[in-house]
Motif scaffolding. Structure first.
Motif: not given
Length: 140
Positions: A12-18, A30-33, A42-45, A57-58
């Protein structure tokens, strides 16, 4: 052998926005970073589904520009039509609503669509034969 879908990985172009988008609209967390190639991965679930399906997400991706008739999307089920309307109202205020709530014949149901900060489309639906309340519905 039967494969099982476990994750989708997105640059993604903007990690924090996503991260903010998927926390706010999808209830993911976030479950892992970890560090990865000079950045953060970042792993999200969804809560309770951490061992079933995740988004990885990277940073470093280009923004996606989907055509008006491109319905590629991630789909999230909600518990009611009112919840679809609520998500649509919040998305309208945030400037990311792309499909106002609408009803389609079964098995599509009632849904709206949002555009995430990377340009991916995200659908929120009620009445599909998947997700909450679908146990009594036949799979077409």
């Amino acid at each position: 052998m039967r494969p099982s879908l476990t994750h989708i990985a997105l640059h993604v172009p903007d990690l924090q926005a996503c991260i903010d988008f998927y926390e706010q609209f999808c209830g993911m967390r976030i479950i892992h970073e970890r560090a990865g190639k000079g950045s953060k991965i970042v792993w999200m679930a969804e809560p309770g589904k951490e061992h079933q399906f995740i988004f990885v997400i990277m940073p470093g991706g280009a923004e996606r520009y989907l055509a008006a008739d491109d319905y590629s999307h991630f789909g999230f089920a909600l518990d009611s039509r009112q919840q679809v309307d609520t998500v649509a109202q919040q998305a309208e205020l945030a400037g990311c609503l792309i499909w106002a709530p609408r009803e389609e014949p079964y098995p599509v149901g009632y849904y709206c669509g949002l555009r995430d900060p990377a340009g991916n489309y995200v659908e929120f639906s009620y009445g599909q034969p998947l997700g909450p309340g679908s146990e009594h519905l036949p799979i077409p």
